[in-house]
Design a protein around this motif. Structure first.
Motif, PDB file in Angstrom:
ATOM      1  N   PHE A 188      -0.529  -6.291   1.110  1.00  0.00           N
ATOM      2  CA  PHE A 188      -1.572  -5.326   0.772  1.00  0.00           C
ATOM      3  C   PHE A 188      -2.735  -5.207   1.758  1.00  0.00           C
TER       4      PHE A 188
ATOM      5  N   ILE B 270       0.840  -1.202   0.000  1.00  0.00           N
ATOM      6  CA  ILE B 270       0.000   0.000   0.000  1.00  0.00           C
ATOM      7  C   ILE B 270       0.874   1.250   0.000  1.00  0.00           C
TER       8      ILE B 270
ATOM      9  N   TRP C  60     -11.987   2.547  -1.952  1.00  0.00           N
ATOM     10  CA  TRP C  60     -10.986   1.637  -2.500  1.00  0.00           C
ATOM     11  C   TRP C  60     -10.372   0.739  -1.426  1.00  0.00           C
ATOM     12  N   TYR C  61     -10.209   1.269  -0.233  1.00  0.00           N
ATOM     13  CA  TYR C  61      -9.706   0.407   0.844  1.00  0.00           C
ATOM     14  C   TYR C  61     -10.716  -0.681   1.180  1.00  0.00           C
TER      15      TYR C  61
ATOM     16  N   SER D 284     -10.614  -3.261  -1.511  1.00  0.00           N
ATOM     17  CA  SER D 284      -9.417  -4.105  -1.431  1.00  0.00           C
ATOM     18  C   SER D 284      -9.515  -5.097  -0.281  1.00  0.00           C
TER      19      SER D 284
ATOM     20  N   LEU E  74      -9.392  -9.038  -0.873  1.00  0.00           N
ATOM     21  CA  LEU E  74      -8.272  -9.786  -0.293  1.00  0.00           C
ATOM     22  C   LEU E  74      -8.737 -10.826   0.716  1.00  0.00           C
TER      23      LEU E  74
END
Length: 530
Positions: A243, A13, A34-35, A38, A42
């Motif tokens: 990430f 990141i 976006w976090y 993700s 993930l």
């Protein structure tokens, strides 16, 4: 835009933001969105890999013990009275006790997993979850690989396979408390059922991919049925390390419940709005004002019903204790119900390919492929169960309804499933839908709701312990089911299904008190509103 790094920001990141600052310094990005995206992707991919690496054993069972009269021996093998019945088997699974030994192998993993789950919940609250998950996934890949190389190196010791399964259970238990806590950190209570229902499809997708990958190699070199999944989960563990952002605060994002003011206040997970009128909107009509007052009155009544539960936690977010977690209303009932619901689900997970092969004329690879339809139904069941729970606010009643319907459908599948390929396909999807729906709802949305119950005074660190208790108890059932199936299947597969139907009845009984409470709350709400 300048990005400040800290210990909670993964290396990957930090690198992305440095590149972004260099290339597009004035670009506007919705960082919270976006976090969240993700984290969703993930954790979804990560737990898909956890289940993907668990599935091969159920597929490879078909070639560890076979009917050797159906195959032609290799020309260099001398067949005699000693080996004529087991020359094609893999010792020590080549005798009449093969089903019992394979069931014991499943249970070695599952009992280890269940016992370690409680410890993993304890550790998950006290460690960096990115390191916790990455280490768990990489070591899971290692032990999956070690099981596969038994064929390459000609290992035939039962103690070796048992030890690998026990160690696999220990490291695989890192997955659930870790991913549930991370996803709970980023997503609030609003539409939690449908979000978690979609997210929880990783379980079924992992089973499907695991079956397809293992089935691809099972008739050629079954060692690859383990080695390939082992490499995949280890590689995904490295991606998680690079990430995964564990908490919004690590990257200066708002907490999910700061974005939405919706608040859940009831034991039955009824979503009740308690927002005050905004400035400029004070001219509500009388009936709207009365509706707000009625909802506030409902909130007070529901909180009084739970007043016997004493909060053991302070807003400082100290890790919750085991006893404190058990005092949360609903934890014990849902845990015991999940014991039997997961017993049913994992018996299908570990024995369905073998049952299909033994009851049809399909090959081991074809049986593995057909068994994936159970998980296809499970994906739909998880999403529908979450949606119904969100809409009704009645999680226990949703689970009870699906458990009730699953009982006769399992009887129908056992009786009619072998009547034809199309019939088998349809019934497998329906049974998977009804069996996995309640299991998915309890382990995700219900666990998250209980882990953020209002009696905890907003202590976010309770979620890992609560989810570990619920899923750990369920995992004990998951260990018992395949073990019993291995023994009972010797008498006849129909008795395995009777066992599963009985387990569903018991899962239903443990939800009875919560169902009554939810119905009472629903009636009270309607009386107050109308």
């Amino acid at each position: 835009m300048t990005f400040q790094t800290n210990d909670g920001v993964p290396v990957g990141i930090s690198l992305i933001w440095k590149v972004s600052d260099s290339c597009c310094p004035r670009a506007f990005v919705n960082r919270t969105f976006w976090y969240r995206a993700s984290v969703f992707i993930l954790t979804y991919a990560g737990y898909t890999c956890y289940h993907l690496s668990r599935k091969p054993i159920s597929v490879v069972k078909n070639v560890l013990n076979q009917n050797c009269s159906d195959y032609n021996p290799p020309p260099d093998l001398i067949i005699n009275a000693t080996n004529k019945d087991n020359w094609c088997d893999w010792a020590p699974f080549g005798d009449k006790n093969a089903a019992t030994l394979l069931g014991a192998l499943d249970s070695a993993y599952l009992f280890s997993y269940a016992a370690s789950m409680f410890l993993s919940g304890f550790l998950a609250e006290r460690t960096n979850l990115r390191y916790f998950l990455a280490l768990g996934m990489i070591t899971s890949g290692l032990f999956t690989y070690l099981f596969g190389i038994a064929k390459s190196y000609g290992i035939h010791y039962m103690w070796y396979f048992t030890l690998i399964q026990i160690l696999s259970g220990v490291v695989q238990s890192t997955g659930w408390p870790g991913v549930v806590t991370v996803i709970g950190n980023w997503f609030g209570r609003r539409k939690r059922g449908i979000i978690f229902g979609l997210w929880n499809s990783h379980t079924s997708l992992g089973n499907i991919l695991g079956s397809l990958i293992a089935g691809e190699y099972v008739e050629g070199d079954w060692s690859l049925s383990f080695i390939v999944p082992g490499v995949l989960i280890a590689g995904m563990g490295f991606v998680i390390f690079l990430f995964l952002v564990v908490r919004p605060v690590d990257v200066d994002c708002p907490l999910p419940d700061q974005v939405s003011s919706e608040r859940s206040v009831s034991q039955g997970y009824e979503r009740v709005s308690t927002e005050e009128p905004q400035d400029g909107f004070m001219s509500y009509e009388a009936d709207n004002t009365e509706s707000v007052i009625d909802e506030q009155e409902l909130t007070r009544r529901l909180q009084r019903e739970d007043s016997q539960v004493t909060s053991c936690h302070s807003p400082s977010e100290k890790p919750i204790g085991f006893i404190g977690a058990l005092q949360i209303p609903g934890v014990v009932e849902y845990s015991l119900s999940l014991f039997f619901a997961k017993l049913v689900s994992y018996t299908f997970l570990y024995w369905l390919p073998l049952y299909i092969k033994s009851s049809t004329t399909l090959s081991p690879a074809e049986s593995a492929q057909l068994s994936t339809l159970f998980d296809v139904g499970g994906i739909a069941g998880a999403i529908v169960a979450g949606g119904i729970s969100d809409y009704s606010g009645m999680s226990a009643t949703t689970c009870a309804g699906m458990l009730s319907l699953a009982i006769p459908m399992m009887f129908v599948y056992e009786d009619c499933g072998t009547g034809g390929y199309v019939t088998n396909v349809v019934l497998l999807i329906v049974v998977g839908f009804l069996v996995n729906g309640p299991y998915a709802l309890i382990t995700t949305a219900v666990s998250a709701d209980l882990g953020t119950h209002h009696s905890l005074e907003d202590n976010a660190k309770a979620l890992a312990t609560v989810s570990a208790i619920i899923d750990g108890t369920g995992s004990i059932g998951a260990a018992v089911g395949p073990l019993l199936a291995g023994v009972v299947s010797i008498v006849g597969w129909q008795y395995v299904f009777y066992m599963l139907m009985t387990a569903n009845v018991l899962a239903l009984l443990f939800l009875t008190r919560l169902v009554k409470r939810e119905i009472h709350i629903s009636r009270l709400r309607w009386l107050l509103l109308f």
